[in-house]
Design a protein around this motif. Structure first.
Motif, PDB file in Angstrom:
ATOM      1  N   UNK B  78       0.830  -1.206   0.000  1.00 39.89           N
ATOM      2  CA  UNK B  78       0.000   0.000   0.000  1.00 39.89           C
ATOM      3  C   UNK B  78       0.866   1.258   0.000  1.00 39.89           C
ATOM      4  N   UNK B  79       1.958   1.238   0.795  1.00 35.58           N
ATOM      5  CA  UNK B  79       2.771   2.457   0.918  1.00 35.58           C
ATOM      6  C   UNK B  79       3.611   2.734  -0.326  1.00 35.58           C
ATOM      7  N   UNK B  81       2.475   3.179  -3.103  1.00 38.78           N
ATOM      8  CA  UNK B  81       1.694   4.103  -3.935  1.00 38.78           C
ATOM      9  C   UNK B  81       1.799   5.535  -3.434  1.00 38.78           C
ATOM     10  N   UNK B  82       2.222   5.712  -2.191  1.00 33.95           N
ATOM     11  CA  UNK B  82       2.229   7.062  -1.626  1.00 33.95           C
ATOM     12  C   UNK B  82       3.650   7.613  -1.608  1.00 33.95           C
ATOM     13  N   UNK B  86       2.808  11.963   3.062  1.00 35.70           N
ATOM     14  CA  UNK B  86       1.719  10.994   3.232  1.00 35.70           C
ATOM     15  C   UNK B  86       2.282   9.678   3.782  1.00 35.70           C
ATOM     16  N   UNK B  90       1.213   8.547   7.461  1.00 36.40           N
ATOM     17  CA  UNK B  90       0.315   7.382   7.496  1.00 36.40           C
ATOM     18  C   UNK B  90       1.029   6.171   8.087  1.00 36.40           C
TER      19      UNK B  90
END
Lengths: 291, 290
Positions: B78-79, B81-82, B86, B90
């Motif tokens: 998931x991370x 993509x950021x 962020x 997050x």
């Protein structure tokens, strides 16, 4: 039902505390393009120093309350020169870490110099706003009302300042494009100082709200407020003032409800888990980004 | 060597590993807090396997690394993509989530903490051999294609993408490796302290490690090697008047470094010029001997 209403009021009051800190952080983001992670710690430092002033003046609110605001302004403006070189380089992540440096210093000061890090309780004429109200089973403090109304007034004044005053327009111009704003003759240093000053006044007001709503503080409170404010700012969308406000109030209510309805110590994990998932799905925040 | 000195060396090793775990994703411009979450997982896994399952400590270490790799890999999907702030903010949530899980998990002591973890034989030697191996691995990555790709990702992600680099997978790779290094640090932490609480893996640890990375110099792997021994030694070496306020000193150093010398104490240029100087001296000596 009554207990839910009481929790709702409590949650909104807490939420308005988060909201004011998020608004301060967003203002600093707009004015300098920095993530001032130290700002929530400045708020707590103001509360600690305000507690000292209360002690020195025999709990005189007429002297102490303006002192909170003045201390907030001095502390916040004092950090502006530290951020200037990084702000000019647009080193965004580094400003976050600089704020963390300020966080380490302040937390250590509280642990050593204010009752050796034990709980610092505010006197009864300021804690809980000076009184408690009861309607049947519904039970809340005057502070809850003050925080909500005061928070709304403070945000109203801030919005007026940002969107109607000359200085506010200068700040928004700098937030949109620093180079063009400077070439149009907007002074970089002066505008920054004004922005930090306004955020500082806000820090003073939040510190008063902390004294009234939380009634006591300890060195760990800075971390809790700072992490929540940072995550909320992202959750709402960086630089989005109204989004930050709405999300902060929501978090306050969700926390208060979760405390009342959920067993164990899962509240924090669930709150952070949901926020993290939302940020991962929508990296620009639920309200998108305007800055 | 006195026991205090041994503990000092053990902790310096553990923190160098942690600083490197932060450094690796930062090469690609990511301030990723996942290693701390995996450190807690690694520490508790190794402790549980060694104390309650009676596994040999070496096997407990291996199990912790495997679990650390799996639990590090999943969020990195998931991370990847950021970017930027962020990722930084997050991934903070991971730390709070794992702390809450530990506090609620009664089989590892819950809020009371987890005590009496067995000793690991030859611990200081194992720690420093690991530091050496991880250091060599990171040095190889730094000077390989992956290192150059990470550099491109940090300085100009758009250009890196046009050059055909698969940035999300690069992120997944460095974040997972960083998580395994974090888990390794956690295992060593568990066997050094031999008592764990959820609070050990909280915000204070993150702030201290971040300070060590940024004071030492975050653009080269050598920064941590300079800053960790000095900052860990501060409480013992500082004059008795200053010693209780050592955190304040570390915070002030971090602020001063970021304002005055933002790249940190050891910069990339410093390492490059040192390499050139040492290289020319060696060449000079070689010419003299022939």
């Amino acid at each position: 039902m009554e207990s839910i209403i009481a929790q709702l009021i409590d949650g909104l009051a807490r939420g308005s505390l988060y909201a004011l800190i998020v608004v301060g952080l967003t203002l600093l983001l707009l004015v300098r393009g920095v993530v001032h992670f130290g700002f929530p710690y400045i708020v707590v430092m103001t509360a600690y120093l305000g507690w000292m002033v209360l002690g020195l003046t025999n709990n005189n609110l007429l002297i102490s309350l303006p002192a909170f605001v003045i201390i907030g302004i001095i502390l916040t403006v004092a950090t502006e020169p530290l951020f200037r070189p990084l702000a000019q380089k647009r080193a965004f992540l580094e400003t976050l870490v600089l704020g963390q440096g300020i966080a380490i210093i302040f937390t250590d000061i509280w642990s050593h110099f204010f009752l050796h890090g034990q709980l610092v309780a505010f006197p009864s004429n300021i804690a809980a706003g000076g009184g408690r109200i009861r309607f049947g089973m519904i039970y809340f403090t005057l502070a809850d009302i003050y925080a909500l109304v005061g928070g709304l007034i403070a945000v109203g004044i801030l919005l007026y300042f940002l969107y109607r005053s000359k200085q506010g327009r200068a700040i928004r111009a700098m937030a949109q494009d620093l180079d063009i704003a400077r070439s149009l003759g907007i002074p970089f240093n002066k505008t920054g100082l004004v922005g930090f000053g306004v955020a500082g006044a806000l820090a003073g007001i939040v510190a008063i709200a902390i004294a009234m709503i939380l009634e006591a503080i300890n060195p760990g409170i800075g971390d809790a407020l700072a992490v929540k404010a940072l995550v909320l700012m992202l959750f709402a969308g960086m630089g989005n003032l109204m989004g930050g406000l709405v999300c902060a109030l929501m978090l306050g209510v969700v926390e208060a409800m979760a405390q009342a309805l959920m067993p164990g110590r899962w509240t924090e994990a669930i709150t952070f888990g949901v926020i993290m998932l939302v940020i991962l799905v929508r990296p620009n925040g639920v309200f998108g980004s305007r800055a | 060597m006195s026991s205090a000195a041994i503990v000092y060396f053990e902790f310096v090793g553990i923190y160098i590993l942690l600083v490197w775990a932060m450094y690796l994703p930062f090469r690609g411009g990511q301030l990723y807090n996942g290693p701390f979450y995996c450190m807690a997982i690694g520490a508790y896994t190794a402790g549980y396997a060694a104390r309650d399952l009676h596994w040999p400590t070496g096997l407990a270490l291996l199990l912790a690394l495997v679990i650390g790799a799996i639990t590090g890999f999943l969020p990195s999907l998931a991370f990847s993509r950021t970017t930027g702030i962020v990722t930084a903010a997050a991934s903070l949530a991971l730390i709070f989530i794992i702390q809450a899980i530990i506090r609620n998990a009664e089989f590892v002591g819950g809020g009371q903490g987890y005590w009496s973890i067995p000793r690991m034989g030859y611990l200081p030697i194992i720690i420093w051999v690991s530091v050496l191996l991880v250091g060599l691995f990171i040095y190889r990555i730094d000077s390989s294609r992956i290192g150059r790709a990470l550099e491109a990702m940090r300085t100009d992600p758009a250009l890196a993408r046009t050059l055909g680099m698969n940035l999300p997978w690069l992120s997944v790779f460095v974040m997972t490796v960083a998580s395994v290094i974090g888990a390794l640090a956690g295992v060593f932490y568990a066997f050094t302290i031999r008592a764990l609480t959820a609070d050990s893996f909280g915000f204070t640890l993150l702030l201290n490690t971040m300070a060590m990375l940024f004071i030492g110099g975050r653009y080269t792997m050598w920064g941590g090697i300079i800053s960790v021994p000095i900052l860990w030694g501060l409480p013992t070496w500082a004059p008795s008047l200053v010693a209780p306020y050592v955190n304040m000193v570390i915070g002030a150093l971090l602020v001063i470094v970021l304002v005055v010398r933002p790249e940190g104490f050891v910069s990339r240029e410093m390492i490059e010029s040192l390499k050139i100087r040492v290289g020319s001296r060696l060449r000079h000596r070689g010419e003299e001997s022939t």
